[in-house]
Design a protein around this motif. Sequence first.
Motif, mmCIF file in Angstrom:
data_model
loop_
_atom_site.group_PDB
_atom_site.id
_atom_site.type_symbol
_atom_site.label_atom_id
_atom_site.label_comp_id
_atom_site.label_asym_id
_atom_site.label_seq_id
_atom_site.Cartn_x
_atom_site.Cartn_y
_atom_site.Cartn_z
ATOM 1 N N LEU A 1 -1.494 -7.558 -21.714
ATOM 2 C CA LEU A 1 -0.311 -6.755 -22.022
ATOM 3 C C LEU A 1 -0.609 -5.304 -21.661
ATOM 4 C CD1 LEU A 1 0.545 -8.227 -25.539
ATOM 5 C CD2 LEU A 1 1.659 -8.766 -23.359
ATOM 6 N N ILE A 2 0.345 -4.667 -21.010
ATOM 7 C CA ILE A 2 0.176 -3.275 -20.591
ATOM 8 C C ILE A 2 1.291 -2.461 -21.238
ATOM 9 C CG2 ILE A 2 0.128 -1.711 -18.614
ATOM 10 C CD1 ILE A 2 -0.805 -4.459 -17.103
ATOM 11 N N ASP B 1 12.070 5.804 -18.452
ATOM 12 C CA ASP B 1 12.499 6.624 -17.315
ATOM 13 C C ASP B 1 11.584 6.389 -16.109
ATOM 14 O OD1 ASP B 1 10.238 8.317 -17.600
ATOM 15 O OD2 ASP B 1 11.315 9.566 -19.034
ATOM 16 N N ALA B 2 12.037 6.893 -14.979
ATOM 17 C CA ALA B 2 11.342 6.619 -13.713
ATOM 18 C C ALA B 2 9.932 7.217 -13.693
ATOM 19 C CB ALA B 2 12.168 7.161 -12.551
ATOM 20 N N LYS B 3 9.771 8.368 -14.344
ATOM 21 C CA LYS B 3 8.437 9.001 -14.364
ATOM 22 C C LYS B 3 7.439 8.089 -15.095
ATOM 23 C CE LYS B 3 6.201 13.356 -15.706
ATOM 24 N NZ LYS B 3 5.324 12.948 -16.805
ATOM 25 N N LEU B 4 7.879 7.580 -16.248
ATOM 26 C CA LEU B 4 6.995 6.701 -17.025
ATOM 27 C C LEU B 4 6.657 5.441 -16.228
ATOM 28 C CD1 LEU B 4 5.686 6.177 -19.888
ATOM 29 C CD2 LEU B 4 7.660 4.716 -20.307
ATOM 30 N N MET C 1 3.091 4.248 -14.923
ATOM 31 C CA MET C 1 2.642 2.940 -15.424
ATOM 32 C C MET C 1 2.280 2.027 -14.257
ATOM 33 S SD MET C 1 4.610 1.054 -18.522
ATOM 34 C CE MET C 1 3.814 -0.239 -19.466
ATOM 35 N N THR C 2 3.016 2.147 -13.171
ATOM 36 C CA THR C 2 2.730 1.333 -11.982
ATOM 37 C C THR C 2 1.302 1.595 -11.484
ATOM 38 O OG1 THR C 2 5.043 1.278 -11.337
ATOM 39 C CG2 THR C 2 3.435 0.907 -9.588
ATOM 40 N N LEU C 3 0.912 2.859 -11.419
ATOM 41 C CA LEU C 3 -0.444 3.189 -10.955
ATOM 42 C C LEU C 3 -1.486 2.607 -11.914
ATOM 43 C CD1 LEU C 3 0.109 6.897 -9.839
ATOM 44 C CD2 LEU C 3 0.125 4.819 -8.429
ATOM 45 N N PHE C 4 -1.199 2.675 -13.210
ATOM 46 C CA PHE C 4 -2.115 2.119 -14.215
ATOM 47 C C PHE C 4 -2.219 0.597 -14.043
ATOM 48 C CE2 PHE C 4 -3.078 0.400 -18.436
ATOM 49 C CZ PHE C 4 -4.199 1.133 -18.783
ATOM 50 N N LYS D 1 -6.850 -4.430 -10.249
ATOM 51 C CA LYS D 1 -8.114 -4.310 -9.493
ATOM 52 C C LYS D 1 -9.307 -4.642 -10.378
ATOM 53 C CE LYS D 1 -6.564 -0.764 -6.332
ATOM 54 N NZ LYS D 1 -6.473 0.685 -6.224
ATOM 55 N N LEU D 2 -9.270 -4.138 -11.593
ATOM 56 C CA LEU D 2 -10.359 -4.364 -12.546
ATOM 57 C C LEU D 2 -10.566 -5.857 -12.807
ATOM 58 C CD1 LEU D 2 -12.051 -2.321 -14.266
ATOM 59 C CD2 LEU D 2 -10.440 -2.753 -16.117
#
Length: 119
Positions: free
Chosen positions: A38-39, A52-55, A59-62, A68-69
Amino acid sequence: MTIFTKIINGEIPSNKVFENDNFLAFHDINPKAPIHILIIPKKEVKDFQSADAKLIGEMTLFIHEVAKLMGLDKSGYRLIANNGKDSGQEVAHLHFHMLGGSKLAWPHLVDDTDTKKFF
Ligand code: AMP
């Protein structure tokens, strides 16, 4: 306050995968796949529709980092955000389910609803 806020605050334990100042990834307590993470944002946002789009951008980068991890960037994964009543969302704190580690099936409907009726 939801159970996820309690996890963020360390009031109840979680099996953490990765975190930064703004987001947390931890294993789902009731996994539906060999890997089920869960993220969540640490900020309280009740669902995807309220984000919102910023969040979502951050979150997409996270999420990419979590994939990858876990090696899922190579093998593939499914990302699900249940949103509201019909989706069965149980916890009113925005979260993405990351499912992987095996081939996944594609079932969704709980009944025999005619899937053509909206077209
Ligand atoms: P949803 O139905 O999309 O709201 O998903 C909520 C998810 O949270 C479910 O998959 C639960 O198994 C999971 N969950 C609930 N409590 C915990 C917990 N304490 N630790 C980890 N996962 C949890």
